[in-house]
Design a protein around this motif. Structure first.
Motif, mmCIF file in Angstrom:
data_model
loop_
_atom_site.group_PDB
_atom_site.id
_atom_site.type_symbol
_atom_site.label_atom_id
_atom_site.label_comp_id
_atom_site.label_asym_id
_atom_site.label_seq_id
_atom_site.Cartn_x
_atom_site.Cartn_y
_atom_site.Cartn_z
ATOM 1 N N GLY A 388 0.794 -1.230 0.000
ATOM 2 C CA GLY A 388 0.000 0.000 0.000
ATOM 3 C C GLY A 388 0.815 1.261 0.000
ATOM 4 N N GLU A 389 2.022 1.208 0.540
ATOM 5 C CA GLU A 389 2.877 2.386 0.634
ATOM 6 C C GLU A 389 4.295 1.883 0.856
ATOM 7 O OE1 GLU A 389 2.066 4.274 4.412
ATOM 8 O OE2 GLU A 389 0.835 2.593 4.965
ATOM 9 N N PRO A 390 5.250 2.770 0.648
ATOM 10 C CA PRO A 390 6.614 2.352 0.947
ATOM 11 C C PRO A 390 6.726 2.018 2.441
ATOM 12 C CG PRO A 390 6.590 4.424 -0.295
ATOM 13 C CD PRO A 390 5.180 4.144 0.119
ATOM 14 N N ASP A 412 7.583 -7.312 0.418
ATOM 15 C CA ASP A 412 7.101 -5.942 0.243
ATOM 16 C C ASP A 412 6.561 -5.884 -1.179
ATOM 17 O OD1 ASP A 412 6.704 -3.249 -0.133
ATOM 18 O OD2 ASP A 412 8.776 -2.659 0.247
ATOM 19 N N THR A 413 5.243 -5.836 -1.302
ATOM 20 C CA THR A 413 4.599 -6.044 -2.602
ATOM 21 C C THR A 413 4.116 -4.728 -3.193
ATOM 22 O OG1 THR A 413 2.430 -6.388 -1.556
ATOM 23 C CG2 THR A 413 3.809 -8.331 -1.844
ATOM 24 N N TRP A 414 4.664 -4.372 -4.339
ATOM 25 C CA TRP A 414 4.182 -3.169 -5.039
ATOM 26 C C TRP A 414 3.175 -3.563 -6.108
ATOM 27 C CZ3 TRP A 414 3.734 -1.722 -10.094
ATOM 28 C CH2 TRP A 414 3.277 -0.398 -10.318
ATOM 29 N N TRP A 415 2.047 -2.898 -6.077
ATOM 30 C CA TRP A 415 1.055 -3.044 -7.136
ATOM 31 C C TRP A 415 0.026 -1.952 -6.951
ATOM 32 C CZ3 TRP A 415 -3.943 -5.630 -6.076
ATOM 33 C CH2 TRP A 415 -4.100 -6.015 -4.741
ATOM 34 N N GLN A 416 -1.025 -1.942 -7.763
ATOM 35 C CA GLN A 416 -2.034 -0.885 -7.747
ATOM 36 C C GLN A 416 -3.409 -1.479 -8.067
ATOM 37 O OE1 GLN A 416 -0.319 1.256 -11.184
ATOM 38 N NE2 GLN A 416 0.219 2.875 -9.727
ATOM 39 N N THR A 417 -4.445 -0.690 -7.781
ATOM 40 C CA THR A 417 -5.798 -1.068 -8.198
ATOM 41 C C THR A 417 -5.767 -1.426 -9.690
ATOM 42 O OG1 THR A 417 -6.688 0.482 -6.592
ATOM 43 C CG2 THR A 417 -8.194 -0.265 -8.316
ATOM 44 N N ASP A 503 4.124 6.438 -10.134
ATOM 45 C CA ASP A 503 5.039 6.354 -8.995
ATOM 46 C C ASP A 503 6.461 6.688 -9.421
ATOM 47 O OD1 ASP A 503 3.588 5.548 -6.660
ATOM 48 O OD2 ASP A 503 3.299 3.572 -7.569
ATOM 49 N N ARG A 518 4.057 8.572 -4.993
ATOM 50 C CA ARG A 518 3.362 9.130 -6.155
ATOM 51 C C ARG A 518 4.080 10.366 -6.687
ATOM 52 N NH1 ARG A 518 -0.431 5.691 -8.145
ATOM 53 N NH2 ARG A 518 -0.998 7.514 -9.360
ATOM 54 N N ASN A 524 -1.194 9.479 -0.451
ATOM 55 C CA ASN A 524 -1.305 8.125 0.075
ATOM 56 C C ASN A 524 -1.366 8.238 1.598
ATOM 57 O OD1 ASN A 524 -0.908 5.452 0.929
ATOM 58 N ND2 ASN A 524 0.236 4.965 -0.931
ATOM 59 N N ARG A 529 -5.555 5.745 -1.318
ATOM 60 C CA ARG A 529 -5.306 6.758 -2.350
ATOM 61 C C ARG A 529 -6.386 7.818 -2.307
ATOM 62 N NH1 ARG A 529 -4.181 3.475 -7.782
ATOM 63 N NH2 ARG A 529 -4.701 5.451 -8.761
HETATM 64 C C1 WTA Z 1 1.463 2.724 -3.483
HETATM 65 C C2 WTA Z 1 -2.830 -0.844 -3.438
HETATM 66 C C3 WTA Z 1 5.488 1.486 -2.194
HETATM 67 C C4 WTA Z 1 1.947 3.250 -4.822
HETATM 68 C C5 WTA Z 1 -2.381 -2.289 -3.748
HETATM 69 C C6 WTA Z 1 0.848 2.786 -5.774
HETATM 70 C C7 WTA Z 1 3.291 1.179 -2.763
HETATM 71 C C8 WTA Z 1 -0.390 2.940 -4.922
HETATM 72 C C9 WTA Z 1 3.399 -0.201 -2.497
HETATM 73 C C10 WTA Z 1 -1.509 2.032 -5.339
HETATM 74 C C11 WTA Z 1 4.661 -0.698 -2.026
HETATM 75 C C12 WTA Z 1 1.392 0.229 -3.186
HETATM 76 N N1 WTA Z 1 5.666 0.182 -1.906
HETATM 77 N N2 WTA Z 1 4.340 2.006 -2.616
HETATM 78 N N3 WTA Z 1 4.849 -1.968 -1.712
HETATM 79 N N4 WTA Z 1 2.202 -0.765 -2.762
HETATM 80 N N5 WTA Z 1 2.032 1.408 -3.170
HETATM 81 O O1 WTA Z 1 -4.401 1.439 -5.968
HETATM 82 O O2 WTA Z 1 2.012 4.655 -4.768
HETATM 83 O O3 WTA Z 1 -4.732 1.489 -3.461
HETATM 84 O O4 WTA Z 1 0.783 3.551 -6.950
HETATM 85 O O5 WTA Z 1 -3.359 -0.268 -4.585
HETATM 86 O O6 WTA Z 1 0.047 2.620 -3.592
HETATM 87 O O7 WTA Z 1 -2.576 2.097 -4.427
HETATM 88 P P1 WTA Z 1 -3.860 1.216 -4.618
#
Ligand code: WTA
Length: 647
Positions: A388-390, A412-417, A503, A518, A524, A529
């Motif tokens: 969700g965030e760094p 630590d999982t990065w992804w988005q909606t 990002d 962002r 965030n 978001r």
């Molecule tokens: C941020 C949530 C850093 C990022 C799954 C992204 C992250 C936005 C990470 C998406 C992470 C999500 N490290 N930043 N592991 N995971 N973000 O759509 O800015 O609610 O673009 O999806 O959250 O938020 P969303």
């Protein structure tokens, strides 16, 4: 185990190699990267075959209509069948799917056989209500099993669900109902919050009043609260679904059938309805849940602490875990109800082995003190996840040491909606991790960090994160606004055909990827978001406000906090704290309490460029108490003296 320490900057930190023991039993092996590299589409086809296809696909990706992808397009499947029926057919009907923990202390175990019966009943009721494949259904519910049942019943019938976080206001719910032209809302009478029932149906009543598309409101009794009732429109779940037949045969749908719409904030005021489809989405959520969480069906107890109102709840409470036959905890309430021991009690009670949460919650636990988790037996935990965030390295280390017994790998999982599923993350058992870094794109995923001119950056490079190859769970558009889809994500690097994630990111000297946050006007806050313009629009709906500017300022716990600067209309009196309280309440009412500003300053003027644009960067400097940056393009630099005085 610390294996290396190198370099000088803050990202050159120790890295943690997987233990031999974990690696030996891990689902993911290092050769996944090579396999995906060698034949990316073949790799995804193999992942898709983990699912049950009523009609097998023969083509993998059709990108001819870019940027709208078609994955496995000639295949047919039923998403709910994959998440429920096939596990029962395979003899796992007695396995618990959901250990549900209600906030007031009630609990319920739902097996896969129970889930099949419940989803079948709900599907029969929705069919009786006249809903047919392609219709939209809004779901506005707290975290109770019926919410998951409702989602799966929609999936089973090819109804496109739009889950709206139950903390959103009536105004926000209404705009989402109208945008998707939903025919049905599924909700509850109320929800438990910190030991007290809070109304939900009231909000729905206000939202659907006069909504042209709504035919019915289906209501689960949860708090036994008095509710207003509109005969003919409103239906009780226990009088309809609970009496329906438990037999229902799932029909197949094409892989590209729209599964759900989920609204998320963009840079302009109006939330975007992100469209996800069936086969590719389920393939990637299932694949990532299996490999990133090292999930072992029948053995692990998995807990993702998100709400089903967000994408994390969709992909990692509903679709990923259930497609993999997980046994999972679903908890209704807040982490400090009745006290700060709640999560640890739940982990002890169910012997949770995989725990996936947000950095904000980890930092909140840190603030509450490590004595609290240390008072519990958390030895069942073998893997931790963050989203969700760094996550700052300090919180990462605390998480691993205090919650993970000093040894649990952290993903630590990065992804988005928009991406639908995890894109960048370590693979447990394979990747050596650095606290704060999401490390590397998953096998099958391709990402780059590039500069303004689309030049790919190497180690040490700091720029924008782009996804340069389509992926199965990618969004297929914005509901009702394909131009906005193209413009938002695909126009920045149109020539290259890359997806612009919004990002900032960098590679450190070892090539580990760090997501920095962002680069657009999206804040965030606690992993949620929220766009600056959405909050600005809410503020100017108050009669005394002429203009508002909102920025996200660094916050030790929530990542960012919302700070607003407001100019009053001529003749409006500044009543100080009373007015500020009113304005904060206005934002809660228009959007949600999650969008409530941390601070509001009433100021005489806003800093603007000569062309009239508000200079948010400078406002952020003020909000974070920094020396001001370059103010030379300001019409009147003296504006700042007045702004600072107003704070
Ligand atoms: C941020 C949530 C850093 C990022 C799954 C992204 C992250 C936005 C990470 C998406 C992470 C999500 N490290 N930043 N592991 N995971 N973000 O759509 O800015 O609610 O673009 O999806 O959250 O938020 P969303």
């Amino acid at each position: 185990m610390t294996t290396s320490t190198s370099g000088t900057d803050e990202t050159a930190v120790a890295s943690y190699a997987p233990s031999a023991e974990f690696a030996a039993q891990a689902n993911a092996k290092a050769d996944l990267y090579a396999a995906a590299e060698k034949d990316r589409l073949g790799f995804w086809a193999e992942q898709a075959r983990r699912l049950h296809w009523h009609t097998p696909f023969t083509e993998v990706l059709d990108w001819s209509d870019a940027p709208v992808a078609k994955w496995f397009a000639d295949g047919e499947l039923n998403v709910a069948y994959n998440c429920v029926d096939r596990h029962v057919i395979d003899g796992h009907g007695d396995q618990v799917a959901i250990h549900w923990e209600g906030e007031p202390g009630d609990s319920r175990d739902v097996t896969y056989a129970d889930l099949l019966a419940d989803v079948s009943q709900a599907a029969n009721t929705l069919t009786e209500l006249g809903l047919v494949s392609g219709d939209r259904v809004a779901i506005y519910m707290p975290m109770i099993p019926e919410a998951i049942v409702s989602i799966l019943a929609c999936a089973r019938l090819g109804l496109t669900h739009s889950v709206v976080f139950a903390g959103f206001s009536a105004t926000a719910l209404r705009s989402r109902i109208d945008d998707a032209e939903a025919k049905l809302v599924i909700t509850t009478d109320g929800q438990w919050r910190r030991g007290k029932p809070a109304p939900i149906k009231d909000t729905v009543d206000e939202a659907v009043d006069g909504a042209a598309s709504i035919q019915h409101v289906l209501v689960v009794k949860r708090t036994d609260s008095d509710v207003a009732w509109t005969e003919g429109r409103d239906l009780w779940w226990h009088e309809t679904v609970a009496n329906a037949s438990k037999e229902h045969e799932a029909q197949p749908f094409p892989a590209e059938h729209p599964l759900f719409i989920l609204y998320t904030s963009g840079t302009t005021g109006k939330p975007k309805g992100i469209i996800h489809t069936s086969g590719g989405y389920l393939t990637q959520t299932s694949y990532t849940h299996h490999n990133v969480f090292d999930h072992k069906p029948g053995k692990d107890v998995y807990w993702c602490t998100a709400d089903i109102g967000w994408v994390t709840g969709h992909s990692y409470i509903v679709y990923g875990p259930l497609s993999n036959r997980a046994t999972q905890v679903v908890y209704e309430g807040t982490p400090n109800s009745p006290d700060e021991h709640r999560h640890w009690n739940v982990i002890e009670k169910y012997k949770v082995s995989i725990y996936y949460t947000s950095p904000t919650l980890v930092r909140t636990f840190m603030k509450w003190g490590k004595e609290i988790p240390e008072a519990h037996d958390l030895s069942s935990i073998r893997l931790l996840g963050s989203v969700g965030e760094p996550i700052n390295p300090e919180a990462w280390r605390w998480f691993r040491d205090v919650v993970g017994g000093g040894s649990a790998p952290i993903v630590d999982t990065w992804w988005q909606t928009e991406t639908g599923a995890i894109m960048i993350s370590p693979l447990p058992g394979v990747t050596s991790t650095k606290p704060g870094s999401a490390m590397t794109p998953l096998p099958g995923i391709s990402a780059k960090i590039v500069d303004d001119d689309a030049k790919p950056l190497g180690n040490g490079g700091n720029g924008y994160l782009v996804l340069d190859e389509p992926w199965p769970a990618m969004l297929r558009g914005i509901w009702g606004d394909m131009d906005r889809y193209k413009d938002t994500y695909w126009s920045r690097y149109a020539e290259e055909g890359w997806y612009f994630a919004g990002d900032g990111a960098k590679y450190d000297e070892d090539g580990a990827l760090w997501v920095l946050g962002r680069v657009d006007d999206v804040m965030n806050v606690s992993g949620h978001r929220i766009s600056t313009s959405e909050v600005e629009s809410a503020l100017v709906t108050h009669h005394s406000v002429a203009e508002a500017a909102v920025v996200g300022a660094a916050d030790d716990t929530t990542g960012q906090g919302i700070v607003a600067f407001v100019i009053l209309r001529a003749g409006e009196e500044n009543t100080g704290d009373a007015l500020i309280a009113e304005l904060k309440a206005q934002v809660s009412k228009e959007i949600s309490p999650i969008a409530r500003p941390r601070e509001i300053s009433i100021v005489p003027e806003l800093p603007k460029t000569r062309s009239g644009k508000i200079m948010r960067r400078l406002l952020r400097d003020v909000a974070e108490g920094r020396e001001l940056g370059d103010v030379s393009t300001l019409v009147d630099p003296k504006v700042f003296e007045a702004i600072k005085k107003g704070r």
